[in-house]
Design a protein around this motif. Structure first.
Motif, PDB file in Angstrom:
ATOM      1  N   GLY A 100       0.809  -1.219   0.000  1.00 15.92           N
ATOM      2  CA  GLY A 100       0.000   0.000   0.000  1.00 15.92           C
ATOM      3  C   GLY A 100       0.842   1.268   0.000  1.00 15.92           C
ATOM      4  N   ALA A 101       2.096   1.144   0.463  1.00 12.76           N
ATOM      5  CA  ALA A 101       2.989   2.316   0.490  1.00 12.76           C
ATOM      6  C   ALA A 101       3.734   2.343  -0.829  1.00 12.76           C
ATOM      7  N   PHE A 102       3.143   3.043  -1.797  1.00 13.94           N
ATOM      8  CA  PHE A 102       3.594   2.897  -3.181  1.00 13.94           C
ATOM      9  C   PHE A 102       4.508   4.020  -3.650  1.00 13.94           C
ATOM     10  N   ASN A 103       4.632   5.091  -2.876  1.00 13.69           N
ATOM     11  CA  ASN A 103       5.528   6.167  -3.321  1.00 13.69           C
ATOM     12  C   ASN A 103       6.402   6.641  -2.162  1.00 13.69           C
ATOM     13  N   LYS A 104       7.308   7.579  -2.463  1.00 15.71           N
ATOM     14  CA  LYS A 104       8.288   8.034  -1.463  1.00 15.71           C
ATOM     15  C   LYS A 104       7.610   8.486  -0.173  1.00 15.71           C
ATOM     16  N   GLY A 105       6.570   9.326  -0.327  1.00 23.63           N
ATOM     17  CA  GLY A 105       5.890   9.891   0.830  1.00 23.63           C
ATOM     18  C   GLY A 105       5.277   8.807   1.705  1.00 23.63           C
ATOM     19  N   THR A 106       4.518   7.908   1.078  1.00 19.31           N
ATOM     20  CA  THR A 106       3.831   6.879   1.866  1.00 19.31           C
ATOM     21  C   THR A 106       4.837   5.854   2.413  1.00 19.31           C
ATOM     22  N   LYS A 107       5.940   5.637   1.698  1.00 24.82           N
ATOM     23  CA  LYS A 107       6.980   4.723   2.217  1.00 24.82           C
ATOM     24  C   LYS A 107       7.580   5.316   3.488  1.00 24.82           C
ATOM     25  N   ALA A 108       7.806   6.635   3.478  1.00 24.91           N
ATOM     26  CA  ALA A 108       8.412   7.301   4.635  1.00 24.91           C
ATOM     27  C   ALA A 108       7.485   7.244   5.856  1.00 24.91           C
ATOM     28  N   HIS A 109       6.162   7.232   5.608  1.00 22.35           N
ATOM     29  CA  HIS A 109       5.205   7.226   6.728  1.00 22.35           C
ATOM     30  C   HIS A 109       4.699   5.831   7.055  1.00 22.35           C
ATOM     31  N   PHE A 110       5.318   4.802   6.467  1.00 20.00           N
ATOM     32  CA  PHE A 110       4.722   3.466   6.569  1.00 20.00           C
ATOM     33  C   PHE A 110       4.494   3.006   8.009  1.00 20.00           C
TER      34      PHE A 110
END
Ligand code: ATP
Length: 235
Positions: A100-110
């Motif tokens: 579900g964490a598909f981009n830089k931003g969402t990866k950083a907030h995983f």
């Protein structure tokens, strides 16, 4: 936040959607209702870029998404929970959530978002290491919703979340959607055949029949509508 106008779309030379138009405001839950084959999933595909509309516009936060690809649309904050969930059944619950964490931003907030997701659906934390395919239908739907939330949606599209699930699990999922809409301003497009449940959760709704918007109104108006009562609620 979302304004769809004059949307026509179909498969090959067969047109399915005819001049579809609807709006969705920030923090609002809007139901798209209709029976089997009415065109609801086709409409979702046209909004998420999986199907290119032949004409019309899908304006999201001021930008027309109708000709954009699904990656760009996803990055803009339109995240869907697809019909049938589409989990990676051999992968663990945690691995599915990581998808579900598909981009830089969402990866950083995983990690932060994972904690929130476990807060919504505590069962998923217990089952984190289990293969998703071994979960019950309700738990799999929770994984699909949690995965979408980890993508930090501004617009969450739920395509037939009630399909094959026990009523109390559907209520749990719709309660999470309502809380997210109220507290976090997430907009929810709730695509459903279960009109009773959908109208109980939604602020407004649109009824699709044969690929066209046949009716629209507040949930209270649709619940009181004679055609809705006869054709969909069996009253
Ligand atoms: P359901 O609840 O069964 O998913 P729906 O309202 O979502 O119904 P759609 O799946 O959008 O309806 O289907 C609308 C019409 O489009 C149907 O007549 C269906 O047969 C047709 N259709 C759907 N997918 C395709 C496809 N890939 N190719 C051709 N026709 C399709």
């Amino acid at each position: 936040m979302l304004k769809v106008e004059g949307l026509n779309a179909g498969y090959g030379s067969v047109n399915i959607l005819w001049d579809i138009g609807f709006t969705l405001a920030e923090g609002e839950i809007v139901a798209i209702l209709g029976s089997n084959g009415a065109g609801k999933t086709t409409m979702v595909r046209a909004v998420t870029g999986m199907l290119k509309p032949s004409s019309g516009s899908v304006v999201f936060n001021g930008e027309d998404m109708a000709k954009k690809n699904s990656r760009v649309i996803l990055n803009s904050g339109i995240v869907q929970v697809p019909e049938g969930r589409q989990l990676f059944t051999d992968m663990t619950v945690l691995e599915n959530l990581q998808m579900g964490a598909f981009n830089k931003g969402t990866k950083a907030h995983f990690q932060e978002n994972l904690k929130k997701a476990y807060g919504w659906f505590p069962k998923l934390e217990e089952r984190a290491k289990q293969a998703a395919g071994t979960l019950s239908g309700g738990e799999q739907q929770m994984v699909a919703v949690a995965r979408a939330l980890i993508g930090e949606p501004k617009l969450l599209i739920l395509d037939e979340p009630s399909l094959g699930l026990a009523p109390n699990i559907v209520d749990d999922i719709l309660n999470v959607a309502s809380t997210l809409a109220k507290n976090d301003g997430i907009s929810v497009l709730l695509v459903e055949q279960d009109i009773t449940k959908a109208l109980a959760a939604a602020d407004r709704g649109y009824v699709i029949e044969n690929g066209r918007i046949a009716l629209e109104g507040t949930s209270a108006e649709l619940q009181a509508n004679e055609h809705v009562k006869k054709a969909y609620l069996g009253i």
